[in-house]
Motif scaffolding. Structure first.
Motif, mmCIF file in Angstrom:
data_model
loop_
_atom_site.group_PDB
_atom_site.id
_atom_site.type_symbol
_atom_site.label_atom_id
_atom_site.label_comp_id
_atom_site.label_asym_id
_atom_site.label_seq_id
_atom_site.Cartn_x
_atom_site.Cartn_y
_atom_site.Cartn_z
ATOM 1 N N THR A 57 0.819 -1.205 0.000
ATOM 2 C CA THR A 57 0.000 0.000 0.000
ATOM 3 C C THR A 57 0.857 1.260 0.000
ATOM 4 O O THR A 57 2.042 1.231 0.337
ATOM 5 C CB THR A 57 -0.925 0.035 1.227
ATOM 6 O OG1 THR A 57 -0.130 0.165 2.413
ATOM 7 C CG2 THR A 57 -1.761 -1.239 1.316
ATOM 8 N N ALA A 59 0.480 3.545 2.117
ATOM 9 C CA ALA A 59 0.808 3.775 3.522
ATOM 10 C C ALA A 59 2.072 3.022 3.917
ATOM 11 O O ALA A 59 2.929 3.541 4.635
ATOM 12 C CB ALA A 59 -0.368 3.346 4.406
ATOM 13 N N GLU A 64 1.019 7.701 2.241
ATOM 14 C CA GLU A 64 -0.412 7.471 2.433
ATOM 15 C C GLU A 64 -1.305 8.616 1.987
ATOM 16 O O GLU A 64 -2.488 8.426 1.748
ATOM 17 C CB GLU A 64 -0.707 7.140 3.900
ATOM 18 C CG GLU A 64 -0.226 8.178 4.893
ATOM 19 C CD GLU A 64 1.164 7.884 5.411
ATOM 20 O OE1 GLU A 64 1.390 8.078 6.620
ATOM 21 O OE2 GLU A 64 2.019 7.444 4.627
ATOM 22 N N PRO A 70 -5.276 3.336 -2.681
ATOM 23 C CA PRO A 70 -4.439 2.939 -1.542
ATOM 24 C C PRO A 70 -3.328 1.971 -1.916
ATOM 25 O O PRO A 70 -2.396 1.763 -1.155
ATOM 26 C CB PRO A 70 -5.445 2.281 -0.583
ATOM 27 C CG PRO A 70 -6.584 1.852 -1.445
ATOM 28 C CD PRO A 70 -6.668 2.880 -2.530
#
Length: 362
Positions: A57, A59, A64, A70
């Motif tokens: 992802t 993040a 993020e 995502p």
């Protein structure tokens, strides 16, 4: 993914001129398309996908708050069959493509661009087929479509020096892509290749590596928002990858593509036509939806949403300004032949000599 010490990226030149490089062909260059094209793209025969790959992802990459999904990047996954890859190689390494679609820039020694669908119908059909789009979108975590035809089947080529037998330099130097997502397909036999991973620069400055795909396998990357490089590979004579760029299918999603890295390696007449058309179509659809909302509010007796409408109109205006700003005077990126380059250099030297002489007289 693993951490590794890698040299810092070199700043990109934005004034590079497109040019057809002096570049030797990969081994076993195929013949022209008419000698091998036997059947159209068939997903049942040519798609090899079967399992959702591991994904990282944004993040996890320390990014993020960036991007349209995502999902940042996937591990390699099987996408096309060997038969499909052979057909793609034959199309993109044909005389027609090599003579009409070959470029070099400050970030890549040899690129083939803009061949689909004119010179590469199989490539075009493979990347625009609904099943291919479903697979890429599922892995990316957002519904995607190819950005423009010009960015379907872009090919990066790295070939070792004639005197070397086992090394290929980086395919492309450090960069961020011009478009939100890319799918990178391997067209070379990488079974014995050492290295060749994709290195990513995280939001903390750390370098992460994702292993390189095998022939017919691919990686999906949110490359507009992640700085990355294809690392050098050893124990191989060539590394040929095919890249198709994607944007959100939903016209209301954020769309911040730009032409910075692709302008110098493109037929600008064709690129600007396709860029303008798709961007104006997005504006058209967004404006149409805004009109519908205004009419609906009036129909049900609600007051005019002054600040909401002003905000949407400003967003349309900003999008149009960004679209216009990316259409740069073609003269700045016009390809100059060797004779013209010599004449320009001679004129510059003469101007410098005259200026020096005037300074001495003064």
């Amino acid at each position: 993914m693993a951490t590794a010490a890698i040299a810092a990226p070199t700043p990109l030149r934005t004034d590079a001129h497109a040019a057809k490089p002096v570049f030797h062909l990969p081994p076993q260059r195929p013949q022209t398309p008419n000698t091998y094209f036997k059947s159209p793209f068939n997903p049942a025969q040519h798609i090899a996908y079967h399992t959702l790959p591991e994904r990282y992802t944004m993040a996890e990459l320390g990014l993020e708050n960036k991007g349209i999904s995502p999902i940042g990047v996937s591990e390699p996954f099987e996408l096309f069959t060997p038969d499909a890859v052979r057909t793609m190689r034959n199309e993109v390494l044909s005389d027609e493509v090599w003579d009409n679609c070959r470029f070099a820039s400050s970030i890549a020694a040899c690129q083939l661009r803009g061949m689909a669908p004119k010179y590469a119908k199989f490539v075009y059909d493979a990347w625009t087929h609904p099943e291919t789009l479903r697979i890429v979108s599922k892995i990316a975590g957002v519904d995607l479509v190819p950005n423009i035809d010009y960015e379907i089947g872009h090919v990066n080529i790295s070939v070792s020096d004639p005197g070397s037998t086992n090394s290929a330099p980086p395919v492309v130097n450090w960069h961020c892509d011009s478009y939100p997502f890319v799918c990178v397909l391997m067209l070379s036999d990488a079974s014995s290749m050492v290295g060749g991973e994709t290195a990513l620069r995280t939001g903390t400055g750390e370098i992460k590596k994702v292993r390189g795909p095998q022939m017919g396998s691919a990686v999906v990357l949110q490359g507009r928002y992640i700085e990355h490089i294809a690392l050098p590979a050893t124990n191989t004579r060539e590394r040929i990858t095919m890249v198709t760029s994607f944007r959100p299918r939903d016209p209301m999603m954020a769309e911040d593509s730009h032409l910075l890295t692709v302008r110098p390696v493109s037929d600008l007449d064709e690129l600007y036509h396709q860029w303008s058309e798709y961007r104006l179509e997005l504006v058209e659809e967004r404006a149409r939806r805004l009109v519908r909302r205004i009419r609906e509010r009036k129909r049900v007796g609600r007051g005019f949403d002054v600040w909401g409408v002003k905000k949407d109109i400003q967003a349309l205006s900003d999008f149009l300004k960004e679209t216009e700003a990316n259409i740069v005077d073609p003269e700045e990126y016009r390809v100059k032949d060797e004779t013209e380059e010599e004449e320009v250099k001679k004129e510059e030297d003469e101007d410098e000599g005259r200026a020096t002489k005037r300074a001495r007289v003064a």
